[in-house]
Structure formats: structure tokens, C-alpha cells
Design a protein around this motif. Structure first.
Motif, short mmCIF file in Angstrom:
data_model
loop_
_atom_site.label_atom_id
_atom_site.label_comp_id
_atom_site.label_asym_id
_atom_site.label_seq_id
_atom_site.Cartn_x
_atom_site.Cartn_y
_atom_site.Cartn_z
N ILE A 109 26.60 90.91 68.58
CA ILE A 109 27.60 91.58 67.74
C ILE A 109 27.95 90.71 66.54
N ILE A 167 25.07 90.48 64.00
CA ILE A 167 24.93 91.61 63.07
C ILE A 167 26.06 91.61 62.04
N SER A 168 27.30 91.58 62.55
CA SER A 168 28.41 91.77 61.61
C SER A 168 28.73 90.50 60.84
N GLY A 203 27.34 90.32 57.45
CA GLY A 203 28.14 91.16 56.57
C GLY A 203 29.35 90.40 56.05
N ILE A 204 29.99 89.65 56.96
CA ILE A 204 31.17 88.87 56.56
C ILE A 204 30.78 87.83 55.52
N GLN A 243 28.30 87.97 53.45
CA GLN A 243 28.00 88.65 52.18
C GLN A 243 29.27 89.14 51.51
N LEU A 244 30.24 89.48 52.34
CA LEU A 244 31.53 89.91 51.80
C LEU A 244 32.14 88.76 50.99
N GLU A 293 29.80 88.32 47.97
CA GLU A 293 29.49 89.61 47.33
C GLU A 293 28.00 89.79 47.12
N GLY A 294 27.22 89.28 48.06
CA GLY A 294 25.78 89.50 48.01
C GLY A 294 25.05 88.60 47.03
N ASN A 330 22.55 85.97 52.29
CA ASN A 330 21.55 86.92 52.78
C ASN A 330 20.48 86.26 53.63
N ASN A 331 20.12 85.03 53.28
CA ASN A 331 18.96 84.42 53.93
C ASN A 331 19.24 83.14 54.69
#
Lengths: 344, 324, 229, 316
Positions: A130, A133-134, A137-138, A140-141, A144-145, A242-243
Motif C-alpha cells: 500500500i 503504491i501511494s 504519489g506522495i 510526486q505531490l 509536482e512530478g 518518479n524514478n
């Protein structure tokens, strides 16, 4: 007679030596070292330095695995902590704030997984999946990518600096491994971790608070992942949410297992796991130096990993011993008694 | 009176129904045969590998190679159809034989060398994807009349929804998986292994043979999943389905099967797969989440489902012991 | 002789558990095997049932040498065993546990109705009124042990081995077990029953040497002897 | 009765489409790079400016997710679909479905292997051409002198990596003085580029045998530049550095004299796509099948500092 500590890591050391010989065969200069500008330079130093993230992850992973768990989130935690550190630097906070916040983020991530596992009773592989995965996202948040770049030489030093001629990341994993070994072996923590891994219910009965131990190991794992994230981020002077650490959890687990640690929990060895990380990095660097086409990378890695695991497997060792025993018996036929002949 | 054995399955189904109801309230169009048909078609390959994964997990093991095997299958089919004159059916048979043998080999390693399935199948994952790269690094389109026919086979449901061939194959895979796991001696051996290897051996189970068969079955299902994926996309691509093994494991767990093995239902996994599909569909219908919020949302929803399931089971348990 | 063991030897790492043990079991007899904890009773049994690999020695069943490599093989030969701990699977239903490995099948698929019928028949005479479709684990240890006994009894055509079977049973359940044992003895089975006893036997380097004394005694005599042999 | 019901339903349907803004579904590959994030940001901005309701779906790098998203868009009945395909093959079926539902599909930044009637148009750069532009620059720059090139590939198997490699090789094919001596994947990432470049430096006599670096994207090149500097080499002078994408950080490197050139891949694919859609909605104009964006070459003489300032807030 060699000390027990060396004996434990002997299979890993032999594997590493064989691998180094193999790489030297395709890239003869592999063992070459030279000294310039006050630092050691050579492929071996590259292995030690590039192996730092996986070696750091393997330290925490070994403890988690010793409790019978697994931590799939470490790669993602690297991304989060890197992003936190970079964001802190970009926002104008200094080195100490960046480091402190990143390590705190790692601890929080470990605390989160640990709580899901220890208090909600969710299985480690799912709980950490979990976060795996998330968590990205955090990260990247936070960035901002983008790749959040920064300019703070003191922080970059942790990734690409040198101390006494050796890259700083090498010192970092050496220090982390030594510190962890001292802490777990000089206190009861190591035994308690093994007890939880061998039998959680029984160890709870003997008065060990298994929940606290579980929380502790996942937090240590988070802390190690934070260090790995700091090293990676400092190395490229930017947080690549991202990576960063993508699929490194698998390498870390692999390193732990190559280090002879059982995924079922119980007895563990951190030095062996760290050598396992170096074995993996030697394969990676060897592939890069050898100059094979890229499409062969994975197959070569898979073949070497399978070969190492098969050779290290305890059952195979038993088989070989039996075969060897039978061979010696054939060669020197003892006066066979009835009993011996009847044995299967 | 309901057998407590069924509680996890019922909890899974209940959660799925509740989730669908919530989606329906927000987007009434979710309750159409079109969306339902899409759920089956889009998750067909996932469902099929999840059947194999369920059996593996029921035995207390894990198979991380399935995603890579799907990618390998697609590439194998595409390259064989491009470079040889073999009929697709023959290629399918060849592929299934290959992936089954691959699974059996991993099972043999796991049993013979006493190595953890996690690591053996992780090496298998590297190997399968590595071989896919060696076949081709580019994506290869599949162009064969028979293949096209299979691809475009569907039954039109009322409301314009399509029940595709691959959707039906997935449902059949679940039926077969259910029978294999719950109604055969092999299945009983799988549960026995999950309950405890030592005990299973003392009860007369042939552990080695069962282990080999379990991973062979998972390999077979991964191969079939690969065929379905090739039908779904009409191409072979060595980078396809990265991380699908983790999604499959998640669906099995949402489906109420214990990761430690020995307890669960194959049909629970079907609802796990549909729940996963529902999460994806909901996020697309919503259409406002950024890349990162999508990841966070998937994780949070996954957590919510698992916690909800735990809660439902905990509510159910005291009653069960009172009955017993 | 139904079952004969000759010079059976089993060594664990650096420790001899069984040293040239001889033992025999006749048809229609209940042979008690006595010995303190660690005397080697369980090891002897596990060698007999194929769970352990013996180092040396011969096993004869009906005067023919046998060499079971697995529990499955021993079962096929007609040797059924009930172990000290419940060795059934708590995650399978009662019916599945009872019929495990012998599930009635139609076209390769387990016939659940016949399975339930068979299981019910196996449990007859034990006075157990339990739901065959429940997990075995949801019942008490005593019930589980009775189910294990029922399974072993049904599977053993020739020899039934009971390894401390009464440890977890209450009086009523013990009486029921003895009735079953008597019935089987009368049917001509050889029954080997193991018990721990509390007085240190000086000649008990291995279990079998001091146990010949109890040969041929009735089940009741065996229980009585537990305290003070 | 039946008739009036049908009529009112039709009216309802009509009024719904007439009053609401146009809904466009956008299936994005993921967020694997800064460039990708910039493309997403610009697409959102463009949609907002034009009053289009954009439904965004992130596929987490997976084609199966993209197909599923497309089918969901079709089920919802969006007015158009933008698709940034993760891979070139495997789209025929779902595009047929879109066509049957009369939903125009526009491909962003990559072309696909599918019959051209299945989509309205493709907006993007030609990756082979990008590689060629990069290769041609190097050919002109070295002007016949012998030059050993090392290549940092993108993710193994990705179409961009394959095509950029193709284009570059095509451009240098007739120039035997240019030779690719080492080529490995850096997975399009900075740390990948740095690690691989370090091994190149080790393998090629401490980097002294390398004359130029061709990187499949800027991120890897930035990582490689760091590796060269740490090895005491001077990228941009001793080792010519050419890359593709034109992200802000690379312009900064160019401004510092550490990099030589980059080929632009504009993240504004949505602008031309929305232009085409608006024209189509207005009077049914069919755009050409391929709207190629510029693959503009930027060198140190193109005001890299200014370019950096112009781009740094675009969401890269």
C-alpha cells in the motif's frame, strides 16, 4: 580456526570472489585502482559507491526479514525522503533541516507500515505494498512530478563527496551497518527480533512485546531507506520522485537472501546481507563494463542470481555432502556390516 | 446458518456491492451493461493470472513471475506468428507448454532446494522478461486473420454492453480454478500445504509433487493470461504488464485469501479483481485526479478495503465461536 | 508375526536415538510401548511410518520386508498412525481431514456428498455430533484427536499405532477410545500403543527393551499401569 | 405516449450536450519524467483556456490501463479523446470501438501502428528525425575528425529509445570517422545516466578516449555531465554533449558551458490537438493525419540562459 563472524559470511565472500574473477575475465582492468586528486579511483570503488543504496536498504530489510516480514515500500520511501530533503533545501532551510526532515519522513513511513502490521494485523507484504503504491504519489505531490534540483554543496557532499579518498556513500553504509550490528548484538534487540521471527505467539507469551519490536524494525527500515534516499538525491543533486529507488526493494530483498537470511524469519546476519548487496552491484557494474547489448542485461542478471542461490541452498549442500560421502565410501569400501548395507 | 468458513468470501462480496452502489450514486451510468462488460474485458488477463496466484497463495507460496510471463507470452506469440507459418492455435499450445514447464521448473527448485518461493519466482521474473527482450526489444503487432476473429468475438448484451471472448475465458478460468482448488485431490493437497507442510506430509500428502504442480498451474494460468493479453492488445511488448504480479497478489488478498496460506476461496479472487477494476473505473470516471493523486487514491482505497474487510470479519467472529 | 522390527538403528546429529532395536507385534494384540520422555518411542514410530529415514535395520510386515519412505506409503501398506500432537489440518473441514488422500471421486472431481457420507461412517461409534463442513480447527483439541483416531483407524488395515493418544482426552473419551481399540483388536489388527511412564527405568536406553513386559496386556491394564510400572 | 417519451428523451439528450462544455478524455502514460509532467500541465492549461472539460487519466506506464481508460471514456460518451500512447502497437480494437461510437481520437507525441482511419490525427515529433538532427549536428561539429561516441539509451524496449537510436545511427552512417563505442541503457533517468556514464569513463581509459556523448534524453545527459565533472573531465569542451528534449535544467547546463546542444521536443502537443478539434467541431474540417511539431536544434549560441528563464515555470 576462523572467528565465527567470518565463518558466517564465508559463502558470500567466496561468491563475491568468484564473481570478481568472472567480471575480471570480461573486463581485465576491473581490479585496477589508482590514486589521483586525493581519492581512490577504479571500478571496485564504483561498486562500493553504487552499491550504497541497496546496501543501506539491505540493513533495514534484514531486520524486517528476521521478524518474518518483508518491506516492499523501501524504494518508495527513498523517493519520499529525497523529495522532502530537496523541497526543504529549495525552500531555503539549511542542511540540518533537510537531513532532519528526510530522516523523520523515513521514520514516519516505517511507523505507518509498522502500525498496519503490528496493530491492524495486516500482512507485511500487503501493508508495505500500500505504501509502495501511494508513497510514490506522495513523493510526486511534493515535487509536482518535476525533478527538484538544488544547489547545496554540503548536501551534495553526501552523495558525491570524498573522505580520506573514499566516496562518502561508502562511509555511510559502513557506518550504518556497523552501528546497527553493534546495537542489535550488544543489546537484547537482536535476540528479541529473532524471537519474534521464530514464533510470534510464543514470544508474546514470554513477555516480549512483539508489537514494539515490529514497530522498531519497520522504523529502522524506514530510516535506512531515508539514508539511501538522501544518498541518491545528493548524488544527482535533485529529487527524482518518479524514478528514485524504483524496484530497488526487490534488489534489497535479493541482497538479504543472498546473504543467507531466511525469509521465514529467525537468525540473521547484517554483514552477509551487505555483502549480498555488493554481489548484486558487482553484477550490475560488471554488465555495464562488459559492453554487452542492453537486451541481455536481465538474462545475465537472472542467470547469475539463480546460480548463486542454487549454490548457496542449504538442501543442495546436504545433497552434495551425501553424494560426497557415498563417493568416498565407494572409493574406500569399509568392511560392510549387515546394518550398513541395509541403510537406504 | 452460514458456515464461518465463508465469512471472508461474503465480506468481499459485500464490500464490492457497497462500493458499486456508491459509484452508482455518483455516476448512474456505472450501472450499465457497458461498464459491466468493460470490467470483465479489461481485467480478463488479470483475473486469469489471479486464479493461478490464488492457488499458489493458498499453498502458502507466492509467484512473482506472472507479470513477466505475460509479457514473454505476448512477445512469443507475436514473434512466432511473424516469423513462422504456424497456426495461432499451435503457437498457443506451444506457449502454454512452455510456461507450464517454466512454472514446474520453479516449483521443482523451490521444493528441491528448499528456497523461498519469493526469491525463486523473483529470479523467474528477471529471466522471463530477459528472454522477452532477447526475442525482440520493439513492440510487435500481431496480424493474423484467425487472431483477428478471436479478438473481435463478442456477444452484444442488452444496453450495448459487450461480453467479449476474453471476458468469458476469464469467467471459465475462475470456474476451472474453483473446481481445481476446492473439488480435487490436488486442491486438497494445496490447502494441506498451506495449513502446514509437516502435517501435510504426515497425513500422506506428496509435498514435492504438489509443489511442482502448483507452480506449473500458475505458469499455465500466466501463459493463458498472456494469450488473453495478446488478444486484448493485439501485440507483443516486452515492457508490458510490469508490476502485474503485485496487483494480482492484492486482488487475491482483497478476495479474502490469507497470504499465509490454507484459507480462501477462488471466487473471492474474482470479486477482488472486480473491485480493483472498479477502483480504476471510478478514477477514470472522476477524471480530475492528477498522476500523483491517482497513486495515492489507489493506495488509500486498497487500505480502506482491507481494513473494512478486517472489521467485518471481526464483527463476524464472536458469533462463530458461540456457534461452535 | 504381523510386524517385526530387527536391529533398527537411528542416529541424529551426534546422538543415537535407537540402537539395534528389536520389536514385534502379533495379530489381535495390543502391545504397549512404554518409556520416559526422550526414550525414543516417537523416533521408533516415525521410522516405522516412513516419516524418518532409518540408518539400519529391517522392517517385516507379514514376513515381507518393507521400507516405507513416506507416510503415504506406510498408509498404503496398512499402517495407520495417531501422533502425540494432533496431526490433522485445522484449516480443512472435518470431512476433508477424514478422507484426505482417499477422497471419493467422480470423473476426477471430489464427490462431496459421498465424501460427507464416508466421513460420517468413519466417525460412527465415537459419539461425536459435529458438523462435518466446519473447519477442524474450530473444535476442541479433544475432538480433533478423536477425529485423528477415527481417520487412522479407518486407514489402517493391519497395524494401528497410537502415540500417546489419550493425553488430551477426558475419562469418557478415553473409555470410548478403548472400546474402539478392543473392537479393532477383535477384528485382528495389531495395535501398538505408546505411553510415557514416570519411574526411571535403568534399562531404558531405548524404549523397546523395557517394554516387552507389557506385551499382550489388555488396554485397561495399560491405563492402570501408567502410574506405577 | 411512447413517441412523446422518446422525443422528450431526445430533447433531454440534446439540451444536455448543447448546454454543457465539450468533454475531452485525456489518457496520459504516467508521470515518469519532468517532460511528461510539463505535457500534462500544459494540456490542462490549454483545456482551461478553451473552456473544455478535461477528464484526465494517468495510466501508470501501463498500456492495459490506457485501454481500460479509453473504454471508460467511450462508455461515458466523451466528445473526443486525447491519447498519449505508451507503445506503438495494440490499439486497433479499442480505436475501432471509439470509431463505432463516433468519438474522434487524437494521438499525442507518438504515432502508432494502426490503420490511419482509426484516429483523426496524430500530433507529435518524429523521434527518428530527432535522432537524425542530433546526429547531423555532431557530424557538422566534428567536421571529419575521428570521434568515439558513447550513447545513453532510454528504457530498453521503449519506442522513443529505439527510434532516436535509429535516427542517430542513420545520420552518422556515412561518416566512418564517427563511431559508437559504447551504448547502454540509463532508463531515461538522471541517476541511470550518471551510473552508466561512470562505467563508460572507467571502460574508456578514464574518459580520455571519449569524444562525444549522445543521450536519448536530457535527464540522463545531466546525470552524465555530473559524472564527467566528478571524474575531472570537462563536458561541453573535451566531450561534446548532445541530447534531446530541451528541458530547462539542460539549458542551464548549456549556459554554464557544460553541454553543447539539444533537440527540442515540445510538451505543447495539446495546443495543436485542440486547434484541430475546434475546427472539426465548427465545420467538420478534417486535419492532416500527422501534425509534426518542430524538432528545433538549440546550441550554445541560442541564448540558453534566456531559454531557461522562459521554460522554468512550465511544469517541467
Amino acid at each position: 580456526m576462523m572467528p565465527a563472524g567470518v565463518k558466517r559470511v564465508l559463502p558470500q565472500l567466496i561468491t563475491l570472489a568468484v564473481l570478481v574473477a568472472l567480471v575480471s575475465a570480461v573486463f581485465p582492468d576491473f581490479l585496477q585502482l589508482h590514486y589521483s586528486d586525493g581519492r581512490l579511483i577504479g571500478p571496485v570503488i564504483d561498486v562500493l559507491k553504487r552499491g550504497a543504496p541497496v546496501a543501506l536498504l539491505a540493513i533495514g530489510m534484514t531486520l524486517v526479514v528476521a521478524t518474518g516480514g518483508i518491506d516492499l515500500s523501501v524504494g518508495t520511501v527513498m523517493a519520499i525522503t529525497g523529495a522532502v530533503a530537496a523541497a526543504a533545501i529549495v525552500a531555503g532551510h539549511g542542511l540540518l533541516w533537510a537531513l532532519g526532515l528526510a530522516l523523520a519522513a523515513g521514520l514516519c513511513a516505517g511507523l505507518f507500515s509498522g502500525c498496519l502490521i503490528a496493530f491492524l494485523g495486516i500482512q507485511p507484504i500487503v501493508a508495505t505494498l500500500i505504501l509502495m503504491i501511494s508513497g510514490r504519489g506522495i513523493a510526486q505531490l511534493i515535487t509536482e512530478g518535476r525533478i527538484l534540483t538544488f544547489n547545496l554543496p554540503a548536501f551534495s557532499f553526501l552523495g558525491s563527496g570524498h573522505l580520506l579518498g573514499i566516496p562518502v556513500p561508502v562511509w555511510l553504509w559502513l557506518a550504518a551497518a556497523t552501528l546497527t550490528v553493534v546495537v542489535v548484538r550488544r543489546t537484547a534487540l537482536g535476540l528479541l527480533i529473532e524471537a519474534v521471527g521464530i514464533n510470534r505467539r510464543a514470544s508474546a507469551l514470554t513477555g516480549i512485546n512483539a508489537r514494539v519490536i515490529l514497530l522498531a524494525v519497520y522504523m529502522i527500515s524506514g530510516l535506512c531507506a531515508a539514508l539511501a534516499g538522501i544518498v541518491t538525491t545528493a548524488d544527482i543533486r535533485g529529487a527524482d520522485a518518479n524514478n528514485a529507488g524504483l524496484w530497488l526493494e526487490l534488489d534489497a530483498i535479493l541482497a538479504t537472501v543472498i546473504g543467507g537470511n531466511s525469509l521465514l524469519g529467525g537468525r540473521f546476519s547484517i554483514p552477509a546481507a551487505v555483502i549480498g548487496a555488493l554481489i548484486i552491484q558487482t553484477i550490475n557494474t560488471g554488465i555495464l563494463l562488459a559492453g554487452f547489448p542492453t537486451e541481455y542485461n536481465l538474462v545475465i542478471k537472472a542467470a547469475l542470481v539463480v546460480a548463486i542461490l542454487v549454490l548457496q541452498s542449504p538442501l543442495l549442500a546436504g545433497d552434495l555432502k551425501r553424494v560426497a560421502a557415498r563417493l568416498t565410501r565407494l572409493r574406500h569400501p569399509a568392511p560392510a556390516t549387515k546394518k550398513e548395507r541395509a541403510s537406504p | 446458518m452460514i458456515n464461518p468458513r465463508r465469512y471472508p468470501l461474503l465480506a468481499t462480496i459485500a464490500i464490492f456491492v457497497i462500493a458499486y452502489a456508491i459509484c452508482y450514486v455518483q455516476f448512474p451510468y456505472m450501472l450499465s451493461t457497458r461498464v459491466a462488460g468493460n470490467l470483465l474485458t479489461d481485467n480478463a488477463y488479470l483475473g486469469i493470472v489471479a486464479v493461478g496466484m490464488t492457488v499458489v497463495i493458498l499453498s502458502g507460496g507466492i509467484d512473482l513471475s506472472v507479470g513477466a510471463v505475460i509479457a514473454f507470452s505476448g512477445v512469443f506469440i507475436a514473434v512466432m506468428l511473424r516469423d513462422t507459418g504456424l497456426h495461432p492455435v499451435l503457437v498457443f499450445a506451444l506457449l502454454l507448454a512452455l510456461t507450464t514447464a517454466f512454472g514446474a521448473a520453479m516449483g521443482a527448485l523451490i521444493h528441491r532446494l528448499g528456497m523461498p518461493p519469493f526469491i525463486v519466482t523473483l529470479a523467474g521474473m528477471f529471466l522471463a522478461r530477459g528472454v522477452a527482450y532477447m526475442l525482440t526489444i520493439d513492440s510487435v503487432a500481431i496480424d493474423h486473420p484467425f487472431f483477428d476473429t478471436l479478438q473481435s468475438t463478442y456477444w452484444l448484451m442488452p444496453g450495448k454492453g459487450r461480453l467479449t471472448l476474453i471476458g468469458v475465458i476469464m469467467l471459465l478460468a475462475f470456474v476451472v480454478g474453483h473446481v481445481v482448488a476446492h473439488r480435487t485431490r490436488f486442491g486438497a493437497n494445496v490447502f494441506a500445504l498451506g495449513g502446514g507442510q509437516q502435517t501435510a506430509r504426515l497425513m500422506g500428502s506428496r509435498v514435492g509433487r504438489t509443489t511442482v504442480m502448483i507452480y506449473a498451474f500458475s505458469g499455465l494460468m500466466a501463459g493463458l493470461g498472456g494469450i488473453v493479453f495478446a488478444l486484448y492488445t493485439g501485440s507483443g511488448y516486452p515492457l508490458a504488464t510490469v508490476g502485474t504480479e503485485l496487483t494480482a497478489i492484492a486482488t487475491v488478498v482483497i478476495g479474502g485469501t490469507l497470504l499465509s496460506g490454507g484459507a480462501g476461496y477462488v471466487f473471492g479472487t474474482l470479486f477482488g479483481v472486480l473491485t480493483m477494476g472498479l477502483i480504476q473505473t471510478y478514477i477514470v470516471f472522476d477524471g480530475t485526479l492528477s498522476s500523483w493523486w491517482t497513486k495515492i487514491a489507489i493506495g488509500v482505497l486498497l487500505l480502506a478495503f482491507i481494513v473494512l474487510q478486517k472489521a467485518l470479519l471481526r464483527l463476524g467472529t464472536p458469533r462463530a465461536s458461540a456457534l461452535g | 508375526m504381523l510386524l517385526a522390527i530387527q536391529s533398527l538403528t537411528k542416529t541424529f546429529v551426534g546422538m543415537k536415538a535407537l540402537d539395534a532395536v528389536d520389536f514385534d507385534l502379533a495379530r489381535g494384540e495390543v502391545h504397549a510401548l512404554l518409556g520416559e520422555n526422550g526414550a525414543g518411542k516417537s523416533t521408533l514410530i516415525k521410522c516405522l511410518t516412513g516419516a524418518y529415514r532409518r540408518d539400519a535395520g529391517t522392517l517385516l510386515l507379514d514376513d515381507a520386508p518393507i521400507s516405507p519412505d513416506s507416510t503415504a506409503q506406510a498408509q498404503a501398506l496398512g499402517i495407520g498412525t495417531v501422533y502425540q500432537e494432533v496431526n490433522l489440518l485445522p484449516n480443512l473441514t472435518v470431512a476433508q481431514n477424514l478422507t484426505f488422500g482417499h477422497e471419493p471421486r467422480r470423473f476426477g472431481i471430489v464427490d462431496t456428498r459421498a465424501q460427507r457420507r464416508q466421513a460420517a461412517a468413519m466417525l460412527e461409534g465415537y459419539g461425536l455430533a459435529i458438523d462435518l463442513d466446519r473447519d477442524l480447527g474450530s473444535y476442541s483439541v479433544a475432538v480433533q484427536q478423536l477425529v485423528a483416531i477415527a481417520r487412522a483407524v479407518a486407514l489402517s488395515g493391519k497395524v494401528l499405532i497410537l502415540d500417546e493418544p489419550t493425553a488430551s482426552l477426558d475419562d469418557r473419551e478415553v473409555q470410548m477410545l478403548f472400546a474402539v481399540v478392543r473392537r479393532l483388536r477383535d477384528q485382528g489388527l495389531g495395535i501398538l500403543s505408546c505411553r510415557t511412564f514416570w519411574i526411571r527405568c535403568t534399562r531404558c536406553a531405548t524404549a523397546s527393551r523395557c517394554c516387552a513386559t507389557a506385551a499382550g496386556s489388555s488396554p485397561r491394564a495399560v491405563t492402570n499401569s501408567t502410574g506405577y510400572v | 405516449m411512447k413517441k412523446s417519451l422518446a422525443l422528450s428523451l431526445a430533447l433531454l439528450g440534446f439540451s444536455a450536450t448543447a448546454s454543457a462544455a465539450q468533454v475531452v478524455g485525456f489518457s496520459q502514460i504516467g508521470s515518469e519524467s519532468g517532460w511528461r509532467a510539463a505535457e500534462t500541465t500544459i494540456t490542462r492549461k490549454q483545456a482551461e483556456q478553451r473552456g473544455i472539460d478535461l477528464k484526465f487519466s494517468d495510466a501508470q506506464q501501463r498500456q492495459e490501463n490506457q485501454i481500460a481508460a479509453l473504454r471508460s471514456f467511450i462508455a461515458q460518451g466523451v466528445d473526443a479523446i486525447l491519447l498519449a500512447p505508451v507503445v506503438a502497437t495494440g490499439w486497433d480494437n479499442v480505436l475501432k470501438e471509439a470509431k463505432e461510437s463516433e468519438i474522434p481520437v487524437i494521438l499525442l507525441d507518438r504515432q502508432i501502428d494502426a490503420p490511419k482511419d482509426l484516429y483523426m490525427t496524430a500530433v507529435g515529433a518524429d523521434s527518428v528525425h530527432e535522432g537524425e538532427v542530433a546526429g547531423q549536428w555532431l557530424v557538422d561539429k566534428v567536421a571529419g575528425k575521428p570521434c568515439n561516441v558513447v550513447e545513453l539509451q532510454g528504457t530498453t524496449g521503449s519506442s522513443v529509445a529505439i527510434e532516436r537510436k535509429q535516427g542517430f545511427e542513420k545520420a552518422i552512417a556515412d561518416h566512418p570517422n564517427l563511431k559508437i563505442v559504447r551504448s547502454q541503457t540509463g532508463d531515461f533517468t538522471r541517476s541511470g545516466g550518471k551510473e552508466v556514464m561512470e562505467s563508460f569513463i572507467r571502460a574508456e581509459n578514464g574518459g580520455r578516449d571519449i569524444c562525444a556523448l549522445f543521450s536519448h534524453n536530457d535527464d540522463m545527459a545531466i546525470g552524465a555531465i555530473q559524472a564527467m565533472k566528478e571524474a575531472g573531465l570537462h563536458p561541453g569542451k573535451e566531450i561534446l554533449t548532445i541530447s534531446i528534449d530541451a528541458v530547462p535544467d539542460y539549458f542551464k547546463a548549456m549556459a554554464n558551458g557544460d553541454a553543447n546542444a539539444t533537440v527540442e521536443l515540445t510538451p505543447n502537443m495539446a495546443g495543436p490537438a485542440f486547434d484541430a478539434l475546434e475546427a472539426y467541431w465548427k465545420d467538420g474540417t478534417q486535419p492532416p493525419k500527422f501534425i509534426q511539431t518542430d524538432s528545433k536544434l538549440y546550441t550554445q549560441s541560442d541564448d540558453p540562459e534566456g531559454e531557461y528563464q522562459r521554460r522554468k515555470d512550465l511544469g517541467y
